[in-house]
Design an enzyme around this catalytic site. Structure first.
Site, PDB file in Angstrom:
ATOM      1  N   ASP A 277      -8.553  -0.942   5.768  1.00 57.28           N
ATOM      2  CA  ASP A 277      -8.527   0.339   6.492  1.00 57.28           C
ATOM      3  C   ASP A 277      -8.207   1.525   5.589  1.00 57.28           C
ATOM      4  O   ASP A 277      -8.539   2.667   5.934  1.00 57.28           O
ATOM      5  CB  ASP A 277      -7.469   0.278   7.604  1.00 57.28           C
ATOM      6  CG  ASP A 277      -6.071   0.025   7.028  1.00 57.28           C
ATOM      7  OD1 ASP A 277      -5.948  -0.833   6.137  1.00 57.28           O
ATOM      8  OD2 ASP A 277      -5.128   0.709   7.450  1.00 57.28           O
TER       9      ASP A 277
ATOM     10  N   THR B 146      -0.452   1.518   6.942  1.00 57.22           N
ATOM     11  CA  THR B 146      -0.364   0.348   6.071  1.00 57.22           C
ATOM     12  C   THR B 146      -0.185  -0.899   6.918  1.00 57.22           C
ATOM     13  O   THR B 146       0.533  -0.869   7.912  1.00 57.22           O
ATOM     14  CB  THR B 146       0.805   0.459   5.069  1.00 57.22           C
ATOM     15  OG1 THR B 146       0.908  -0.785   4.358  1.00 57.22           O
ATOM     16  CG2 THR B 146       2.130   0.754   5.750  1.00 57.22           C
TER      17      THR B 146
ATOM     18  N   THR C  17       0.853  -1.200   0.000  1.00 56.56           N
ATOM     19  CA  THR C  17       0.000   0.000   0.000  1.00 56.56           C
ATOM     20  C   THR C  17       0.882   1.242   0.000  1.00 56.56           C
ATOM     21  O   THR C  17       1.974   1.220   0.548  1.00 56.56           O
ATOM     22  CB  THR C  17      -0.839  -0.019   1.302  1.00 56.56           C
ATOM     23  OG1 THR C  17      -1.757  -1.091   1.202  1.00 56.56           O
ATOM     24  CG2 THR C  17      -1.594   1.283   1.537  1.00 56.56           C
TER      25      THR C  17
HETATM   26  N1  ASP Z   1      -3.984  -1.939   4.844  1.00 57.47           N
HETATM   27  C1  ASP Z   1      -4.235  -2.521   3.557  1.00 57.47           C
HETATM   28  C2  ASP Z   1      -5.503  -3.321   3.622  1.00 57.47           C
HETATM   29  O1  ASP Z   1      -5.745  -3.988   4.619  1.00 57.47           O
HETATM   30  C3  ASP Z   1      -3.139  -3.378   3.074  1.00 57.47           C
HETATM   31  C4  ASP Z   1      -1.751  -2.864   3.322  1.00 57.47           C
HETATM   32  O2  ASP Z   1      -1.563  -1.788   3.829  1.00 57.47           O
HETATM   33  O3  ASP Z   1      -0.802  -3.539   2.962  1.00 57.47           O
HETATM   34  O4  ASP Z   1      -6.236  -3.337   2.661  1.00 57.47           O
END
Ligand code: ASP
Length: 341
Positions: A237, A257, A206
């Site tokens: 999130d 993230t 992300t």
């Molecule tokens: N937080 C992101 C999600 O859960 C994924 C990530 O940050 O790698 O969709």
């Protein structure tokens, strides 16, 4: 004579005592991330590492130039994120992870600290730059969050660049999805520890950006493809204001993230701001508290980047690595990947 001197001395003390506390000089700064996870040097080739560092440096410099020229934190966040959305290295825009059907569903959110205005989109499939769609929701709709087909339609009506869903696909993500689906079939029973680790890390990459501009305005943005093999229109999130993204000129700007479900339950981004606002914590203290003493204790992992209203940067994680960079007003650049750097 002695008396006169004494009086003068007292007058000087009173004068300086009444003077207002010196005002902080206007400053600016920018911090970005490109995802957190089990990023280990032993699993990285020098070429790949150099590629990541180069795109992080390129992206942050785009935002830094905007801020240096007196541009807004909103524009800096948007343009910086575009660079990472265009790079196949990260899990956002081109190169985003694939859902269980082998296609992409992109999420993004944006918030301005000046007026607490915000916008978000989730599950879009045709918007080249999801962060811009989130900003358009904030600016040109009466809503904060749009999803699915409606969000794609809105972005198109707003004149944003529309691409076919195939544009986002990369070989790397197609292979990752295959491996994850094979593992799911085998119920992971026969998988070696390295393979399990691979699976656990299929969500990372992300991107996010936070910035403070010379007018004292903070902004935060986050953009992601979510988690590999996600089903049922799962939403993490990243597009949720307060969980993955938050900005308030009174405190800080935050982008998160990591394992989204835990970041939603811990309301990570807002909680950091609230600890600063109501408990007077520094951004570093607040982030440490929320990541290590709250989110991690629920069983989640990931990281956050932030910047406070005085330009102090923050990068905190409970994972072995997070792609990240910071640039201050003087142009000092730090690009980091591993936790212990
Ligand atoms: N937080 C992101 C999600 O859960 C994924 C990530 O940050 O790698 O969709």
């Amino acid at each position: 004579m002695v008396k006169m001197k004494k009086l003068l001395f007292i007058a000087l003390i009173v004068f300086y005592g009444c003077e207002e506390a010196p005002k902080q000089e206007p400053t600016f700064g920018i911090v970005i991330h490109g995802g957190a996870g089990t990023i280990l040097k032993k699993n990285m080739t020098p070429e790949r590492e150099a590629e990541y560092r180069a795109v992080l440096a390129e992206a942050i410099q785009v935002g830094h130039q905007i801020l240096k020229a007196g541009g807004s934190s909103q524009e800096a966040v948007e343009k910086t994120i575009h660079v990472m959305e265009d790079s196949p290295l990260f899990n956002s825009g081109k190169g985003a992870v694939l859902n269980a059907e082998g296609t992409i569903e992109l999420d993004a959110s944006f918030m301005n600290g000046a007026d607490l205005n915000a916008g978000a989109i989730s599950g879009v499939r045709t918007v080249k730059h999801p962060i811009s769609a989130a900003i358009k929701v904030m600016e040109n709709s009466p809503h904060v969050m749009l999803s699915g087909k409606g969000a794609d339609q809105f972005a198109s009506e707003q004149g944003l660049e529309i691409v076919s869903p195939e544009y986002f696909l990369t070989e790397r993500r197609i292979n990752s999805l295959k491996r994850v689906q094979e593992a799911a079939k085998a119920k992971e029973t026969s998988w070696a520890p390295e393979e399990r680790n691979f699976l656990k890390n299929q969500r990372y990459g992300t991107v996010g950006c936070v910035a403070l501009d010379l007018s004292g305005n903070l902004a935060a943005g986050t953009s992601t493809g979510g988690m590999t093999n996600k089903k049922w229109n799962r939403i993490g999130d990243a597009p949720i204001i307060g969980a993955g993204t938050y900005a308030n000129n009174a405190t800080c700007a935050i982008s998160a993230t990591g394992w989204g479900e835990f970041f939603i339950r811990s309301v990570v981004a807002y909680d950091i701001s609230a600890l600063m606002e109501y408990k007077g914590m520094t951004i570093q203290e607040a982030a440490y508290e929320v990541i290590h003493n709250k989110m991690a204790k629920l069983g989640g992992d990931g990281g956050v980047v932030g910047i406070d209203r005085n330009g102090n940067p923050m990068m905190e994680m409970n994972t072995p690595g997070m792609y990240r960079a910071h640039m201050d007003a003087e142009g000092n650049l730090e690009v980091k990947i591993y936790q212990d750097e």
